[in-house]
Design an enzyme around this catalytic site. Structure first.
Site, PDB file in Angstrom:
ATOM      1  N   GLU A   1       0.807  -1.204   0.000  1.00 52.68           N
ATOM      2  CA  GLU A   1       0.000   0.000   0.000  1.00 52.68           C
ATOM      3  C   GLU A   1       0.850   1.268   0.000  1.00 52.68           C
ATOM      4  OE1 GLU A   1      -2.696   0.012   3.253  1.00 52.68           O
ATOM      5  OE2 GLU A   1      -3.119   2.117   2.883  1.00 52.68           O
ATOM      6  N   ASP A   2       1.918   1.239   0.762  1.00 56.99           N
ATOM      7  CA  ASP A   2       2.674   2.481   0.972  1.00 56.99           C
ATOM      8  C   ASP A   2       3.933   2.626   0.129  1.00 56.99           C
ATOM      9  OD1 ASP A   2       0.787   2.949   2.852  1.00 56.99           O
ATOM     10  OD2 ASP A   2       2.071   2.657   4.597  1.00 56.99           O
TER      11      ASP A   2
END
Ligand code: MN
Length: 744
Positions: free
Chosen positions: A93-94
Site C-alpha cells: 500500500e505504501d
C-alpha cells in the site's frame, strides 16, 4: 545489518534490534530455522521498503509493522505466516513494491493475505466523513472474512497498535479512529473471542473520546486496588483448607477489576457513581487440569465456594456444558461474600482462560498451519465458530444490501450475543438475542422458513413473530406454499432469514412483473396498438406506480383491469377520470343500499375482497380508479396504506341499521390435534342458528397439529364473534382467526 546503515536509524538501531529479538523469542524454539530465516527476510524487506518514512510519533515506520507482528505472535499466538504477513502488511500500500513481488519472494499464501489487507485499507485513509464510503470499506474487510481469517486477525492487530499509538495523530483523526474502533472493531474482536483485544480497544477508545472520564475511572480503580486485594484475601481465606484437600490443582486466584469502559457503561446506564458499581471486580479461579478433568474440577471448585458463600439464586452461568459461540467457556456464579457483598466468581481451566483471552483464533491457527494435524479434535467451539462464519458468509453473499445496511445488519445480528434453543429432538440452535420463531424456521432450512405459519414453543402454539427465549423447545408449523411477505422483513432478526426472504420476494416480483408485462403486451396486440416503452411509461404514470415493474406487478395481481377505451384514453393522455364522474356513471346500476356514505347519501359500492366487511363493523369507502367504491374494514390490513397514500379518495361510510343479507367469512383454525376435533367444530357451527356453514376443511398433520379453513355465512360481526368464541372453547390449544388477504 544492511538495513540499519542509514543514519536516521542510528538512534533507533538498538531499540529496533531489541524488539526484533523479542519477536523471535515470542515465536519460540518450536519454529524451524527455515521459517526464522523467512521472518528475517520479511523484516529486512519491510525495513528497506519503508526506509525514510516515519510515523507521526517520529519513529521510523518499520516500528509499526514490527509491533503488529509482535501482537500477532504474542497476543494472538499466530504463527510465522501471519508474522511475515504482519511485517509486510503496509508494504504494498505504501511503497512501490507490488503483490507480484511479494508472491515471488514469500509465496502465494502471504501475498493473498497482504492482498486482503491492502484491499481493506484502500479507501480507509482518504475517507473522512462519508459514512457510506466508510461502510463500503468495512464491507471489503468483511468480505475477506470468507477468504482467510488471518486477514481480519492481522487487521485487528494493526488497529490495536494504531489505537495504542493514537496519541500522536491529529485530534480529528483521533476521534474518527476511536469511534470506528468502538463501533465495529471491538465488537468484531469480541465475536472472535479475542477478549483481551476487545477490552483494550474499548478502553483506548474511551481514553481518546472522553479523556477526563477515562482518567477519573482509572484513578479510582488504582485507588481501590489495596482494598480490593484485601477483600480477595478475606474471601479466599476460609476456602483454602477445602481447596487444598480437594485435590484440585489451583493455578491462580485473582481479583479482576472490570475494564474501565465497562465500569463507565455501568455508571452511565444506572446513573451511579463509581463507588456504587458493586461488581467492579470479579474473582477468578483458574485450575490446572487435563482436558478430561477440567469440567469436573471446575464444578468441584464451584461446590467448595458455594458451600462457604450463599450463591445468588439464578445467577449461575454454565458455559462449561455449552460454550458461548465465540468459544468462551467457564462457570460464573455470584455469591454473597464477606461484608455482605455480592461477588461474581468465574471458574475456568487454564486452557479455557487462554481461549478466553486469545479467542478461537487459537483453534483456527492450529487448523490452518497443520491442516493434517491429528490431535485437532473437532470441538463444540469449532462447530459454533464455523456456524458463525457460515452465517457471516451468507450475509455477505447477499448482494442486495447496500454497504451501510450490511454494516448495520452485521453489527446487530452477527456481533451480538446468542440464545440457545432446542429442536424437539434436542438439537441445539444458536440464534441472536431477539430472534423470533420465524428465524428458527429459516435456521432449519430456507424452504421451511418460507412456509412457516406458526410454531409450537414448549408445546404451546405461538405466532411466527414470537420472541424466542433461552432454552425454548421450538417446532415450526408449515404450510404447502411459501408465505413470505414484505412484512416478514420487519419481523425477523437474523441476517440469514432476512436475506432469504428478500431473495424470495425479489424472485416473486420478477415472476409477477413478467406475467403482467405479458398480459399488457397481449392487450396492446389485441387492439392493434404498439407496445412501446413510451406507452408503458404513460400508463405507469397514470396509475401512479413508481416504475413499470411495479405497474406490471399490479396488473399480474389483478389490481388493474383495463378496457380498450380506457387504454386509448390513457394513451391519448387524457386527464385521469375524476372520482365524481366515475361514481356518477356507476350510480345508474345502483345496488341494494345497506351502507350510507358521509352524512346521509347512497352510492353504489361493492365489498372489498381483501377484508370482507360485516355489518356492524367500522368501515370506510375507497374510490377506485375503475371499479367504483369499495368498502373496507377500518381494520383491513390494507387500510393504513390506502388512507396514507390516497387520503383524498377515502369517503366515510357506515352500515344502515336494517339489513338482511348474510355475509361470507373465512376462518382459519389451527391447533394441537385432539380426537374428534373436526366433528366438535362442525357440531357447534351446525347448531348455531345465526350461522350457515358453507364448507369445512380441516386436516390433521403428522406432527400432531391440525389446521384448516372454515367458510361460513353470518349476519353481523357480533354473530361472528360469538362463533369464534364457541370454537375456541372446544379445545385448549386452538387458534381461530379471520382470514384477511393482504394484496400489496
Ligand atoms: Mn498498518
Amino acid at each position: 545489518m544492511a538495513l540499519l546503515d542509514g543514519e536516521v536509524y542510528e538512534a533507533y538501531r538498538h531499540e529496533l534490534l531489541n524488539r526484533y529479538r523479542q519477536l523471535l523469542r515470542t515465536l519460540g524454539d518450536k519454529v524451524t530455522k527455515d521459517k526464522i530465516k523467512k521472518v528475517r527476510e520479511a523484516f529486512d524487506y519491510a525495513a528497506r521498503a519503508h526506509e525514510g518514512t516515519f510515523r507521526k510519533s517520529g519513529e521510523p515506520y518499520i516500528f509499526h509493522p514490527l509491533a503488529v507482528a509482535q501482537i500477532a505472535a504474542g497476543e494472538l499466538g499466530l504463527g510465522t505466516t501471519s508474522v511475515i504477513s504482519a511485517l509486510l502488511h503496509d508494504v504494498v500500500e505504501d511503497t512501490d513494491i507490488t503483490l507480484d513481488d511479494i508472491e515471488r519472494k514469500f509465496g502465494s499464501k502471504v501475498s493473498e493475505i497482504i492482498n486482503g489487507l491492502t484491499k481493506i485499507s484502500v479507501v480507509f485513509e482518504t475517507v473522512d466523513k462519508d459514512s457510506s464510503l466508510q461502510a463500503e470499506n468495512f464491507k471489503k474487510m468483511l468480505l475477506t472474512l470468507g477468504e482467510d481469517l488471518r486477514v481480519i486477525l492481522i487487521k485487528l492487530c494493526d488497529r490495536l497498535h494504531n489505537m495504542r499509538t493514537l496519541g500522536s495523530v491529529p485530534d480529528k483523526t483521533k476521534l474518527k479512529i476511536a469511534s470506528e474502533t468502538l463501533y465495529i472493531y471491538a465488537p468484531l474482536a469480541h465475536r472472535l473471542g479475542l477478549n483481551a483485544i476487545k477490552t483494550e480497544m474499548e478502553d483506548l477508545s474511551l481514553k481518546f473520546t472522553e479523556p477526563q472520564t477515562y482518567r477519573d475511572i482509572s484513578a479510582k480503580i488504582a485507588e481501590s486496588k489495596q482494598s480490593r486485594q484485601r477483600y480477595i484475601r478475606e474471601f479466599i481465606e476460609p476456602l483454602k483448607a477445602e481447596l487444598e484437600s480437594s485435590g484440585v490443582d489451583i493455578s491462580e486466584i485473582k481479583g479482576r477489576p472490570k475494564s474501565i469502559y465497562s465500569i463507565h457503561r455501568k455508571m452511565q446506564k444506572q446513573g451511579i457513581p463509581f463507588e456504587e458499581v458493586y461488581d467492579a471486580f470479579a474473582i477468578r479461579v483458574i485450575v490446572n487440569a487435563p482436558i478430561h478433568r477440567e469440567k469436573i474440577d471446575c464444578w468441584r471448585v464451584y461446590s467448595i465456594v458455594t458451600d462457604q458463600y450463599r450463591p445468588h439464586e439464578g445467577r449461575l452461568r454454565d458455559w462449561l456444558s455449552r460454550p458461548k459461540n465465540n468459544g468462551y467457556s467457564a462457570l460464573h456464579t455470584t455469591v454473597l461474600g464477606p461484608k455482605g457483598r455480592w461477588v461474581e466468581v468465574q471458574i475456568r481451566s487454564k486452557r479455557m482462560d487462554d481461549i478466553a483471552e486469545r479467542g478461537l483464533a487459537a483453534h483456527w491457527r492450529y487448523k490452518a498451519e497443520n491442516p493434517s494435524g491429528k490431535s485437532n479434535k473437532h470441538s463444540q467451539q469449532d462447530d459454533a465458530f464455523d456456524n458463525w462464519l457460515n452465517s457471516v458468509k451468507e450475509t455477505l453473499e447477499n448482494n442486495d444490501l447496500s454497504a451501510l445496511d450490511l454494516v448495520n445488519e452485521f453489527k446487530s445480528t452477527l456481533l451480538g450475543e446468542d440464545i440457545y434453543v432446542f429442536t424437539p429432538k434436542g438439537d441445539v440452535k444458536a440464534l441472536p438475542i431477539g430472534s423470533v420463531a420465524l428465524d428458527f424456521g429459516f435456521n432449519i432450512h430456507t424452504e421451511v422458513g418460507l412456509k412457516t405459519i406458526g410454531a409450537k414453543v414448549n408445546g404451546k402454539l405461538v405466532p411466527i413473530s414470537y420472541s424466542l427465549k433461552n432454552g425454548d423447545i421450538v417446532e415450526v408449523l408449515t404450510t404447502q406454499k411459501p408465505r413470505a411477505t414484505e412484512s416478514w422483513l420487519e419481523m425477523v432478526k437474523t441476517a440469514r432469514a432476512k436475506s432469504k426472504i428478500r431473495e424470495f420476494l425479489k424472485d416473486e416480483k420478477t415472476k409477477l412483473s413478467g406475467q403482467g408485462r405479458n398480459i399488457m403486451a397481449r392487450l396492446f396486440q389485441k387492439h392493434g396498438l404498439n407496445f412501446t416503452d413510451n406507452s408503458i411509461k404513460t400508463i405507469t404514470k397514470f396509475y401512479k406506480y413508481s416504475s413499470p415493474n411495479e405497474f406490471f406487478n399490479a396488473v399480474a395481481l389483478g389490481k388493474i383491469r383495463m378496457t380498450k377505451d380506457l387504454l386509448l384514453d390513457i394513451l391519448a393522455k387524457k386527464t385521469p377520470i375524476s372520482e365524481t364522474k366515475e361514481i356518477e356513471i356507476k350510480e345508474k346500476k345502483k345496488s341494494a343500499g345497506q351502507i350510507v356514505f358521509g352524512e346521509d347519501y347512497e352510492l353504489p359500492y361493492s365489498l372489498a375482497k381483501c377484508c370482507n366487511p360485516l355489518p356492524g363493523e367500522p368501515i370506510f369507502g375507497f374510490v377506485t380508479v375503475s371499479d367504483g367504491v369499495k368498502i373496507h374494514r377500518t381494520t383491513c390490513p390494507n387500510a393504513s396504506k390506502l388512507m396514507s397514500q390516497y387520503g383524498y379518495r377515502i369517503i366515510p361510510a357506515s352500515w344502515q341499521t336494517q339489513y338482511k343479507n348474510a355475509f361470507d367469512v373465512k376462518l382459519s383454525v389451527r391447533g394441537i390435534d385432539d380426537v374428534g376435533i373436526v366433528s366438535k367444530i362442525a357440531d357447534i357451527i351446525s347448531k348455531d342458528m345465526e350461522v350457515n356453514m358453507k364448507s369445512i376443511n380441516i386436516r390433521a398433520n403428522d406432527d400432531g397439529t391440525f389446521g384448516g379453513i372454515i367458510e361460513v355465512m353470518v349476519n353481523t360481526s357480533h354473530d361472528l364473534d360469538l362463533l369464534v368464541h364457541k370454537i375456541k372453547s372446544t379445545h385448549k390449544y386452538i387458534e381461530v382467526s379471520r382470514i384477511d388477504e393482504t394484496v400489496e
